[in-house]
Design a protein around this motif. Structure first.
Motif, PDB file in Angstrom:
ATOM      1  N   VAL A   1      83.715 -44.307 -59.453  1.00 44.86           N
ATOM      2  CA  VAL A   1      83.085 -45.167 -59.172  1.00 44.86           C
ATOM      3  C   VAL A   1      81.455 -44.345 -58.626  1.00 44.86           C
ATOM      4  N   ALA A   2      81.677 -43.644 -57.156  1.00 44.18           N
ATOM      5  CA  ALA A   2      80.046 -43.673 -56.284  1.00 44.18           C
ATOM      6  C   ALA A   2      79.300 -42.504 -56.613  1.00 44.18           C
ATOM      7  N   LEU A   3      80.272 -41.352 -58.077  1.00 48.19           N
ATOM      8  CA  LEU A   3      79.556 -40.250 -58.318  1.00 48.19           C
ATOM      9  C   LEU A   3      79.120 -40.381 -60.285  1.00 48.19           C
ATOM     10  N   GLY A   4      79.408 -41.768 -60.641  1.00 48.48           N
ATOM     11  CA  GLY A   4      78.601 -42.173 -61.594  1.00 48.48           C
ATOM     12  C   GLY A   4      77.227 -43.214 -61.088  1.00 48.48           C
ATOM     13  N   LEU A   5      77.618 -43.942 -60.335  1.00 48.30           N
ATOM     14  CA  LEU A   5      76.858 -45.170 -59.178  1.00 48.30           C
ATOM     15  C   LEU A   5      75.472 -43.784 -59.205  1.00 48.30           C
ATOM     16  N   ALA A   6      75.957 -42.346 -58.627  1.00 49.26           N
ATOM     17  CA  ALA A   6      74.766 -42.061 -57.699  1.00 49.26           C
ATOM     18  C   ALA A   6      73.888 -41.016 -58.921  1.00 49.26           C
ATOM     19  N   PHE A   7      74.953 -40.794 -59.725  1.00 50.38           N
ATOM     20  CA  PHE A   7      74.330 -40.387 -61.495  1.00 50.38           C
ATOM     21  C   PHE A   7      73.179 -41.751 -61.321  1.00 50.38           C
ATOM     22  N   TRP A   8      73.894 -42.256 -62.029  1.00 51.28           N
ATOM     23  CA  TRP A   8      72.640 -43.319 -62.297  1.00 51.28           C
ATOM     24  C   TRP A   8      71.167 -43.929 -61.554  1.00 51.28           C
ATOM     25  N   ILE A   9      72.013 -44.101 -60.394  1.00 50.10           N
ATOM     26  CA  ILE A   9      70.689 -43.797 -59.768  1.00 50.10           C
ATOM     27  C   ILE A   9      69.750 -42.360 -59.088  1.00 50.10           C
ATOM     28  N   GLY A  10      70.396 -41.439 -59.448  1.00 55.51           N
ATOM     29  CA  GLY A  10      69.381 -40.844 -59.547  1.00 55.51           C
ATOM     30  C   GLY A  10      68.361 -40.016 -60.504  1.00 55.51           C
ATOM     31  N   PHE A  11      68.914 -40.065 -61.584  1.00 58.40           N
ATOM     32  CA  PHE A  11      68.193 -39.940 -63.204  1.00 58.40           C
ATOM     33  C   PHE A  11      67.735 -41.179 -63.869  1.00 58.40           C
ATOM     34  N   GLY A  12      69.451 -41.711 -64.291  1.00 57.44           N
ATOM     35  CA  GLY A  12      68.950 -43.077 -65.039  1.00 57.44           C
ATOM     36  C   GLY A  12      68.272 -44.344 -64.709  1.00 57.44           C
ATOM     37  N   GLY A  13      68.304 -44.203 -63.282  1.00 62.13           N
ATOM     38  CA  GLY A  13      67.995 -45.786 -62.492  1.00 62.13           C
ATOM     39  C   GLY A  13      66.473 -45.459 -62.694  1.00 62.13           C
ATOM     40  N   ALA A  14      65.267 -44.015 -62.068  1.00 63.77           N
ATOM     41  CA  ALA A  14      64.252 -43.531 -61.912  1.00 63.77           C
ATOM     42  C   ALA A  14      64.293 -44.179 -63.278  1.00 63.77           C
ATOM     43  N   CYS A  15      64.516 -44.064 -64.543  1.00 59.64           N
ATOM     44  CA  CYS A  15      64.113 -43.985 -65.624  1.00 59.64           C
ATOM     45  C   CYS A  15      63.285 -45.225 -66.288  1.00 59.64           C
ATOM     46  N   VAL A  16      64.106 -46.124 -65.706  1.00 56.29           N
ATOM     47  CA  VAL A  16      64.443 -47.749 -65.866  1.00 56.29           C
ATOM     48  C   VAL A  16      63.754 -48.262 -65.175  1.00 56.29           C
ATOM     49  N   ALA A  17      63.065 -47.861 -63.777  1.00 56.59           N
ATOM     50  CA  ALA A  17      62.998 -48.688 -62.968  1.00 56.59           C
ATOM     51  C   ALA A  17      61.321 -48.473 -62.809  1.00 56.59           C
ATOM     52  N   GLU A  18      61.061 -47.488 -64.113  1.00 63.80           N
ATOM     53  CA  GLU A  18      59.366 -46.526 -64.297  1.00 63.80           C
ATOM     54  C   GLU A  18      58.803 -47.514 -65.393  1.00 63.80           C
ATOM     55  N   GLU A  19      60.184 -47.562 -66.500  1.00 65.45           N
ATOM     56  CA  GLU A  19      59.495 -48.285 -67.123  1.00 65.45           C
ATOM     57  C   GLU A  19      59.482 -49.783 -67.533  1.00 65.45           C
ATOM     58  N   SER A  20      59.202 -50.422 -68.707  1.00 67.78           N
ATOM     59  CA  SER A  20      58.429 -51.554 -68.039  1.00 67.78           C
ATOM     60  C   SER A  20      58.677 -52.399 -70.003  1.00 67.78           C
ATOM     61  N   PHE A  21      59.379 -53.803 -69.841  1.00 70.91           N
ATOM     62  CA  PHE A  21      59.782 -54.186 -71.252  1.00 70.91           C
ATOM     63  C   PHE A  21      58.484 -54.387 -72.081  1.00 70.91           C
ATOM     64  N   ILE A  22      57.803 -54.945 -71.418  1.00 73.23           N
ATOM     65  CA  ILE A  22      56.131 -55.571 -71.727  1.00 73.23           C
ATOM     66  C   ILE A  22      55.117 -55.344 -70.748  1.00 73.23           C
ATOM     67  N   THR A  23      53.993 -55.570 -71.407  1.00 72.32           N
ATOM     68  CA  THR A  23      52.645 -54.524 -70.359  1.00 72.32           C
ATOM     69  C   THR A  23      52.283 -55.759 -69.665  1.00 72.32           C
ATOM     70  N   GLN A  24      51.489 -55.714 -69.022  1.00 65.39           N
ATOM     71  CA  GLN A  24      51.352 -56.753 -67.585  1.00 65.39           C
ATOM     72  C   GLN A  24      50.032 -57.293 -68.750  1.00 65.39           C
ATOM     73  N   ILE A  25      49.475 -57.181 -69.803  1.00 64.14           N
ATOM     74  CA  ILE A  25      48.537 -58.185 -70.860  1.00 64.14           C
ATOM     75  C   ILE A  25      49.005 -58.415 -71.819  1.00 64.14           C
ATOM     76  N   GLU A  26      50.649 -57.968 -72.462  1.00 65.43           N
ATOM     77  CA  GLU A  26      51.024 -58.635 -73.172  1.00 65.43           C
ATOM     78  C   GLU A  26      51.815 -59.973 -72.436  1.00 65.43           C
ATOM     79  N   TYR A  27      52.756 -59.522 -71.193  1.00 65.48           N
ATOM     80  CA  TYR A  27      52.534 -60.592 -70.130  1.00 65.48           C
ATOM     81  C   TYR A  27      51.524 -62.114 -70.118  1.00 65.48           C
ATOM     82  N   GLY A  28      49.957 -61.677 -69.926  1.00 66.93           N
ATOM     83  CA  GLY A  28      49.284 -62.832 -69.493  1.00 66.93           C
ATOM     84  C   GLY A  28      49.105 -62.828 -71.338  1.00 66.93           C
ATOM     85  N   LYS A  29      49.197 -62.526 -72.330  1.00 67.77           N
ATOM     86  CA  LYS A  29      49.045 -63.018 -73.063  1.00 67.77           C
ATOM     87  C   LYS A  29      50.468 -64.105 -73.946  1.00 67.77           C
TER      88      LYS A  29
END
Length: 116
Positions: free
Chosen positions: A4-32
Motif C-alpha cells: 500500500v505504501a509503495l503503491g501510494l508513493a508511486f501514485w504520488i510520485g507519478f500519477g498524482g503529479a499528472c492529476v494535479a496539473e490537469e484540470s477538468f475544465i478551463t477557468q473560462i469554461e468555469y466562468g461561462k
C-alpha cells in the motif's frame, strides 16, 4: 502494508503529479458556466451574452412606459466588478459567490470582449 505504501508513493510520485496539473475544465469554461447559471438565475438573463446589458422587462407606471434593464458590465475593471457583486442592489439577486468564482466570471467576460 508495504504494498500500500509503495503503491501510494508511486501514485504520488507519478500519477498524482499528472492529476494535479490537469484540470477538468478551463477557468473560462468555469466562468461561462457560472455566468449562465450561478445560483438559479443566470447573469446572462439580465446582462446579455457578453455583459453588454439587456432589456429585462417593459412596463407602465403612472401611464408612462418604463424599461427595466440589466446594466452593461463588460467594461468594468476587476475591482469594480468585484465590488458590484458584493454590494446589495435593488433588483439584482445576491449570489454569495467566492472571489475565485467572481474571477472566473470576469475572465469569461474578458474573453468574450477580446473575441469581438
Amino acid at each position: 502494508m508495504k504494498k500500500v505504501a509503495l503503491g501510494l508513493a508511486f501514485w504520488i510520485g507519478f500519477g498524482g503529479a499528472c492529476v494535479a496539473e490537469e484540470s477538468f475544465i478551463t477557468q473560462i469554461e468555469y466562468g461561462k458556466m457560472l455566468y449562465e447559471n450561478p445560483r438559479g438565475v443566470g447573469c446572462v438573463n439580465c446582462h446579455g451574452e457578453g455583459g453588454e446589458g439587456r432589456l429585462i422587462a417593459g412596463y407602465s407606471h403612472k401611464k408612462k412606459d418604463k424599461e427595466l434593464k440589466g446594466a452593461r458590465i463588460n467594461h468594468l475593471g476587476f475591482q469594480e466588478f468585484l465590488q458590484g457583486l458584493q454590494e446589495s442592489k435593488k433588483v439584482m439577486p445576491k449570489y454569495y459567490l467566492t472571489k475565485s468564482e467572481i474571477q472566473a466570471i470576469f475572465q469569461y467576460l474578458q474573453s468574450k470582449k477580446d473575441k469581438k
